[in-house]
Design an enzyme around this catalytic site. Structure first.
Site, PDB file in Angstrom:
ATOM      1  N   CYS B 145       5.962  -6.111   4.854  1.00  0.00           N
ATOM      2  CA  CYS B 145       5.388  -5.505   3.773  1.00  0.00           C
ATOM      3  C   CYS B 145       6.760  -4.574   2.761  1.00  0.00           C
ATOM      4  O   CYS B 145       6.682  -4.984   1.442  1.00  0.00           O
ATOM      5  CB  CYS B 145       4.327  -4.231   3.947  1.00  0.00           C
ATOM      6  SG  CYS B 145       2.741  -4.877   4.438  1.00  0.00           S
ATOM      7  N   HIS B 146       7.513  -3.788   3.407  1.00  0.00           N
ATOM      8  CA  HIS B 146       8.406  -3.241   2.442  1.00  0.00           C
ATOM      9  C   HIS B 146       9.608  -3.225   3.429  1.00  0.00           C
ATOM     10  O   HIS B 146      10.749  -2.547   3.188  1.00  0.00           O
ATOM     11  CB  HIS B 146       8.084  -1.754   2.309  1.00  0.00           C
ATOM     12  CG  HIS B 146       6.693  -1.553   1.785  1.00  0.00           C
ATOM     13  ND1 HIS B 146       5.734  -1.477   2.413  1.00  0.00           N
ATOM     14  CD2 HIS B 146       6.428  -1.657   0.363  1.00  0.00           C
ATOM     15  CE1 HIS B 146       4.440  -1.188   1.617  1.00  0.00           C
ATOM     16  NE2 HIS B 146       4.911  -1.465   0.316  1.00  0.00           N
ATOM     17  N   GLY B 147       9.777  -4.276   4.445  1.00  0.00           N
ATOM     18  CA  GLY B 147      10.959  -4.509   4.940  1.00  0.00           C
ATOM     19  C   GLY B 147      11.533  -3.768   6.081  1.00  0.00           C
ATOM     20  O   GLY B 147      13.022  -2.867   5.842  1.00  0.00           O
TER      21      GLY B 147
END
Lengths: 422, 181
Positions: B145-147
């Site tokens: 999702c956001h690494g």
């Protein structure tokens, strides 16, 4: 809502009612033939009516959808598919509801842009504006929880990501998130309460809208030149002049709306919404609906979890402060040569943020989102107060009936300050 | 004269104040007590809490294999770690970590790593449970999702997540069974 003498009616039934409950005259004095309205309102002032229509569409279609929808984790997705396939005209009602949300937001954003450009938030309409921002907040909450109800993958993971924002709050975050979920993850209890609230909140919106219109009525609408009407020669009755003018906009809006509902009903949708919610598999790229993209970009632009959440909320809440941040005494940007340019840069910035929000986080989109976020807040916290001080406004016309004189001629009879013009 | 009258008035006023304050305080407490059941009704219900423990049989899990079980409707990752993975998790100095915690504090038996499989950023499920999944730079788990990158001890090493993947409360009920919760 207005005091003063009331209209006399000939119709005996209306007279009977009026004597007991002066509702007809109140309505006519609010948005009817007894409402003096500045004679120079342009089409940007029609959004209030469109918003009322949008709210009505959402409530009506929503009531019928709720007759078929099953608010349980097991039943929700299937019941929505059943509405689409088996319920008579269910597909149409649902597409009207889903696209109605976009119509609602498109109209509210135009409404807000108009307010920002023409300084509609300035004294004495600060509270009118603040009620409007409150309506925006409730609208956003309603739209978000409504998006969760079909219980597809985007619904579920959108709900997970957004409710997890609360876990960033120090100390009480965990407890609060568990309370919101009614469990230890987004699940059936969450869906149940979201359905309950999704049914409730539109009526809260309707109630606050009454306050919003009441506050509007006290000083009347602002107008494109921002000078209050000085007498009868500056006003027209709301009905039939503006009702007919805005009916044109209403017709065009319905054509656009019908185009989306019947020809491109899924244009604004996301393919992951067609997969039932799976708590064990996160879609690789979570995006909110288009109307949340700029705010989502701000959330992701901040590298810190709590900071992101704070800025995310602040990006909308800062609108509450606009009446107090703008130091200029001149309402309309027409007479504000410098602020007008900043206004359009701000609009471009919001569109840029929207684009960033639609991209996967990282790379150029993240960099642009960060720059865009800084500028977004700078517009409110620096540009608004400072330009108001330093800018020299263009000459203000004498009154609403005067500004038809060519703009560039030097010999317009003007007053030096807007207070004098009031 | 006037000062006595003032005093008497003060006395009167303070008596009234007292009544106001006690009545006000009592109504506040009353309002709070009336509201609390409604607020509390939104907290997890008894049947939700009843799902609070899960038993897992570890015997079929091969070394190097990871399985996912559900506990309180949350995915729990159980990782039968290889020697190499344990080695990697232990050879990290705490100063390198964003949320410093030694591997020893995160496991009861080094070969069994038990984690709540929810990214501590915004609640996505990190990849790494299935063969072929991206494991991230530290060969543990990776949240798409956001690494966020997690290591072989489930500790956050890179990305926006603020803390390590939490270790749920669990105990070995016998050699090959754990009870989570």
């Amino acid at each position: 809502m207005a005091g003063g003498p009331r209209r006399q009616y000939n119709n005996p039934i209306i007279r009977w009612i009026e004597y007991r409950l002066p509702i007809v005259s109140t309505m006519e004095a609010t948005l009817g033939r007894d409402m003096p309205t500045p004679r120079n309102l342009n089409y940007w002032w029609s959004m209030g009516m469109i918003l009322t229509v949008a709210l009505a569409i959402q409530i009506l279609t929503g009531i019928f959808l709720a007759m078929h929808y099953v608010p349980t984790a097991e039943g929700a997705f299937d019941s929505v598919e059943r509405i689409m396939r088996d319920v008579n005209n269910g597909w149409m009602i649902r597409y009207m509801h889903a696209n109605g949300a976009s119509l609602f937001f498109a109209a509210v954003y135009i409404h807000i842009m108009r307010g920002l450009y023409y300084g509609s938030y300035k004294a004495p309409r600060e509270l009118l504006w603040i009620l409007g921002v409150l309506l925006l907040f409730i609208m956003m909450a309603t739209a978000f929880i409504g998006y969760v109800l079909p219980w597809g993958q985007m619904s579920f993971w959108g709900a997970t990501v957004i409710t997890n924002l609360f876990s960033a709050i120090p100390l009480i975050g965990e407890t609060l998130t568990t309370w919101i979920w009614g469990g230890f993850a987004v699940d059936n209890p969450t869906l149940n309460r979201f359905f309950s609230l999704h049914y409730l909140l539109p009526f809260v919106i309707a109630g606050i809208t009454v306050l919003h219109i009441w506050a509007l009525h006290v000083h009347g609408p602002s107008n494109p030149i921002g000078i209050s009407p000085k007498g009868k020669h500056d006003t027209l009755p709301y009905h039939p002049y503006y009702t007919t003018k805005y009916l044109t906009v209403f017709g065009i809006t319905l054509i656009i709306f019908a185009f989306f509902v019947f020809y491109e009903p899924l244009y604004l949708n996301h393919p992951d919404s067609f997969k039932p919610a799976d708590p064990l598999s996160t879609p690789s790229h979570i995006v909110p609906e288009w109307y949340f993209l700029p705010f989502y970009a701000i959330l992701r632009a901040i590298p810190d979890k709590l900071g992101g959440v704070v800025m995310f909320i602040a990006s909308v809440a800062i609108l509450f402060l606009v009446p107090f941040l703008d130091t200029s005494k001149v309402r309309s940007s027409r007479f504000r040569p410098i602020y007008k340019q900043f206004y359009w840069i701000f609009i471009a910035d919001v569109i840029l943020l929207g684009w960033c929000g639609s991209q996967p986080a990282g790379g150029i989109a993240l960099l642009l989102a960060r720059i865009g976020t800084v500028y977004y807040f700078a517009h409110f916290l620096l540009v608004m107060p400072l330009v108001g001080w330093f800018e020299k406004p263009r000459p203000i016309p004498d009154g609403i009936s005067k500004p038809v004189i060519p703009k560039e001629r030097g010999d317009i009879p003007t007053r030096s300050s807007p207070e004098a013009a009031e | 004269m006037s000062s006595t009258a003032d005093k008497e008035q003060d006395k009167e006023a303070s008596r009234r104040d007292f009544l106001f304050i006690t009545a006000g305080a009592a109504s506040l407490v009353g309002a709070g007590m009336a509201v609390w059941p409604f607020i509390n009704s939104m907290n997890p219900a008894k049947d939700t809490l009843a799902l609070a423990t899960t038993e897992v049989d570890l015997s079929p899990i091969e070394e190097g294999q990871r399985i996912t079980v559900m506990w309180r409707k949350k995915p729990v990752f159980i990782d039968h770690r290889t020697k190499d993975q344990i080695e990697k998790a232990r050879n990290v100095s705490l100063s390198e970590l964003k949320d410093p915690q030694s591997d020893n504090d995160r496991v009861q038996r080094p070969e069994w790593l038990v984690l709540v499989g929810i990214c501590t950023h915004l609640g996505c499920i990190p990849k790494g449970q299935r063969t072929g999944d991206q494991l991230g730079e530290y060969k543990g788990w990776f949240c798409p999702c956001h690494g966020s990158h997690y290591d072989t001890s489930g500790r956050i090493r890179k990305g926006p997540a603020p803390t390590n993947l939490p270790v749920p409360p669990y105990k070995f009920t016998n050699e090959t069974t754990i009870q989570i919760g």
